[in-house]
Design a protein around this motif. Structure first.
Motif: not given
Lengths: 157, 635
Positions: A19, A21-23, A26-27, A53, A57, A61, A63, B294, B296, B311-312, B315
């Protein structure tokens, strides 16, 4: 070849939490300035998630950048407050001086021009951020002065 | 920090810190908010500390959260006298210490003056602050957000201690319903009802989320609250978790807000040490912990189901509601989502009571929380107004008071600029014209005007703002930010964008206006989420109040705001004194002329950047549009 030691370290820091994965992405971007393909594939492999997946993402986003970016990131705030105080003219001027358009990098790799929806410093608009440093209340005629601070060759900065 | 193991022990710790705070101590508060830091507050604070150490003075220097008056930063307030200095530089420090602190003399050049050159000594006397009612922001400016002891010394965590010592969760839910608190993030849905639904929903586990994905361009109050008083938001969340029965919480915060993330992370660590966060809080058996996520950088993630998807690890795309998150939210479990400012109101409602909260604002909420708008709202007052920054005002205050008294009126009024509209509610809000300036500002009244409260962005526009261009800006913004899932939003915005972009280039067609209205109506009815269903607001509200501007763009190519660069020409008039400043500043050398001679502008070289217009001190540059271009330039 991209050195992926940093990627492994980042993923370890999240203990393989899918979960996060977004963070993690970003890192990775914070280290490499963009998301290298190899790094994304390493995330797929280590977290046991699908390629779709990760790419969904990375492309959703704002970013994230899939292309390498320049040494200095010039970010023009295009928030409403900046907009009504002349941000488009400031962006025009920066593009003209750099000879590149928004989201492009100068041929010498020194600058990448980007825009952001809002950095939340609305009272200081129009505002340009270079490498995270704020330059507020910037007039079109002051663009050269600001960019010159970052043009200095390495060692003299 | 010692750990509190019971609510009573926490109250004792709070009392100890309250007593330790000497209101008469000499302190220097320097605003360390993002705005002031951008103006050099970071090095200023260091320099103050060094100078005071060198002089061996018994003075504390506090780096505080945002004071709100960002435009005048860096801001310095000397306590206990309350002397207010603005635009302070490092070289001013010795003088401040020697003159003001030591002898009580004021330094005129650092004092705030309004447009009429009236000087104000204390922060609270300045018109920008005078008409504000600061509740959520009360501590900003007094405490260092990285210091838990500062928060405790101002009643921090007292509300939580009271709740855990005396109340049942249902009582807290009831209290928040009775207070009439409504969501500060945009929707204005009663917070207490959301809590009630989450509390009553079935689930083995419940979640709580703080929405700090402040995506509205032009609004930055959530950033300032999180940066300036992170414990206040945490305390609100812990109370909320107790009320709804949640055991895990998330703060979804924009990645563009590094200082907010840093301060919040620190506050979470401190709260765990104090024993108000984590397992078995204050020995009551109630457990709750918070994680930071954080964002995106996607505007749509402010929508609650999109935020949950993000959060999950997916997208950030919204899904249909119902089921609402209160029933089926994060990981399919009941989830309560509230905005930063909403959470920050909760401790005050507990501490001061429902009657106090309902005494502020409009309407009657004794029967239904929808009956009015209670408490205060923070607005980010920006754009073409003299005093820009964050203002916290009671609900129901007239727009005029915000724009003209607090905001000090239109920037450049002396040069002839006049008020045209104020845009509220972010990209999905609307533009309100001058005839409604005396209208009270609250959730329901703004909706009646075709706009909305949104998260509290308030962008003032003057006569040099083109309303067609404003609509184009918002539509293009939303077109980029639409997630693309549902057709009315995705395609509707694309078509609107094409039409408006044509129009600002002077290629509008008569039938365009009807098409825009049709598209807007369909988007409103048929979009999946709030982003789509409100996306047409900027177009519809400007069409409603500023229709003639659209018509002029189409009929004669006249841009009333003289902003659309394809429809304007800069022209040097006979008032030119030949001072040469415009010629020197022109980036494309389009202006020529001898010293003290009338200058000439070569239209073929002009890029219409407006530098000459800004530079001219003699009002000798006019902006032509519409038929004037043919009349004056023969084009």
């Amino acid at each position: 070849m991209v050195d992926l030691t940093a990627v492994d370290k980042i993923i370890e820091g999240y203990h393989g939490d899918k979960t996060a994965i977004l963070a993690i992405l970003q890192d990775i971007q914070a280290v490499y300035n963009y998301l290298p393909r190899e790094a994304m594939m390493r995330v797929v492999e280590k977290l046991q998630v699908s390629t779709t997946q990760v790419s969904s993402l990375a492309t959703f986003f704002h970013a994230f950048s899939l292309k390498p970016r320049g040494k200095n990131i010039v970010t023009v705030c295009m928030g409403t407050a900046c907009h009504v105080r002349g941000a488009p003219r400031v962006l025009d001027e920066i593009e003209r001086q750099m000879g590149v358009k928004n989201q492009e990098t100068t041929p010498d790799g020194l600058f990448t021009v980007e825009t952001v929806n809002c950095v939340g410093a609305c009272a200081l608009g129009p505002l340009v951020m270079v490498n995270g440093n704020y330059h507020g209340n910037i007039a079109t005629s002051e663009v050269t002065e600001v960019l010159d601070q970052y043009r200095k060759p390495a060692g003299q900065a | 920090m010692e750990k509190a193991t019971t609510p009573q022990a926490l109250l004792q710790i709070i009392e100890k810190h309250e007593k330790a705070r000497d209101p008469n101590a000499v302190r220097i508060s320097v605003c360390g908010g993002t705005g002031c830091k951008a103006s050099g507050a970071g090095p200023l604070i260091e320099a103050f500390r060094k100078e005071i150490a060198d002089r061996k003075l018994d003075v504390e220097v506090i780096s505080t959260g945002c004071h709100g008056f960002c435009e005048r930063g860096p801001l310095v307030v000397l306590h206990p006298t309350g002397v207010f200095y603005q635009k302070v530089k490092i070289k001013d420090i010795p003088e401040i210490l020697e003159k003001t602190l030591d002898k009580g003399e004021l330094i005129p050049r650092l004092q705030y003056r309004d447009e009429n050159r009236q000087v104000y000594v204390k922060e609270k006397e300045v018109p920008f602050y005078k008409d504000q009612e600061r509740i959520v922001f009360a501590m900003n400016g007094h405490i260092d957000p990285t210091r838990l002891d500062h928060y405790l010394s101002m009643q921090g965590y007292r509300a939580l201690a009271t709740v855990l010592a005396k109340h049942k969760p249902e009582e807290i839910v009831e209290m928040v319903i009775k207070s009439g608190l409504r969501g500060r993030g945009g929707g204005g849905f009663p917070t207490g009802l959301k809590w009630k639904f989450t509390r009553e929903a079935e689930g083995d586990k419940k979640y709580l989320i703080c929405n700090a994905d402040e995506g509205d361009p032009g609004a930055f109050m959530d950033r300032s609250v999180l940066e300036g008083n992170p414990h206040l938001v945490l305390e609100g969340m812990i109370i909320g978790a107790f009320a709804v029965g949640a055991s895990e919480g998330y703060v979804y915060v924009r990645n563009e807000y590094p200082m907010a993330i840093e301060h919040l992370q620190l506050a979470i660590t401190q709260a765990r040490e104090l024993g108000v966060l984590g397992q078995n809080i204050l020995g009551t058996g109630f457990s709750f912990d918070v994680k930071i996520n954080r964002g995106g950088g996607a505007f749509v993630c402010g929508e609650e189901t999109a935020l949950i998807a993000s959060i999950e690890g997916r997208r950030g795309m919204p899904r249909t509601r119902p089921p609402f998150p209160a029933k089926k939210g994060l990981w399919g479990k009941p989830t309560d989502i509230n905005n930063v400012e909403t959470w920050a109101n909760v401790p005050y409602i507990i501490n001061r009571g429902v009657d106090w909260f309902t005494s502020i604002g409009t309407g009657d909420v004794s029967k239904s929380p929808f009956g009015g708008s209670k408490g205060t709202k923070i607005f980010s007052l920006v754009g073409k107004v003299n005093n820009t920054g964050l203002v916290e005002v009671p609900m129901g205050i007239p727009l005029r008071k915000i724009v003209f008294d607090i905001g000090g009126g239109i920037k450049g009024a002396k040069k002839g600029r006049t008020f045209k509209a104020v845009q509220t509610g972010g990209p999905s809000g609307g533009c309100i014209p001058d005839k409604y300036l005396d209208h009270p500002v609250d959730f329901d009244e703004l909706s009646k005007l075709g706009s909305m409260m949104g998260s509290g962005g308030m962008i003032v526009m003057d006569d040099h703002t083109c309303m067609v261009e404003v609509a184009r800006y918002f539509v293009d913004f939303l077109k980029e930010e639409s997630c693309g899932k549902c057709t009315p939003c995705r395609e509707g915005l694309r078509r609107m964008s094409e039409i408006l972009n044509r129009m600002v280039r002077g290629q509008g067609r008569t039938e365009d206006l009807a098409v825009l209205e049709d598209l807007g109506a369909v988007m409103k009815d048929a979009s999946l989420c709030q982003l789509g269903s409100t996306a047409a607001n900027p177009v519809l509200s400007t069409l409603q109040y500023f229709r003639s501007e659209y018509e002029n763009h189409i009929a004669t190519g006249l841009c009333d705001g003289r902003q659309c660069i394809d429809l304007i020409r800069y022209h040097i008039t006979d008032a030119c004194t030949g001072c040469t400043i415009c010629a020197k500043k022109c980036p494309t050398q389009a202006i020529t002329g001898e010293n003290k001679q009338l200058h000439v502008l070569d239209q073929s070289k002009c890029v219409r950047c407006g530098v000459c217009y800004d530079a001219c001190n003699f009002n000798a540059i006019s902006i032509l549009s519409g038929t004037e271009i043919r009349e004056k330039l023969g084009e």
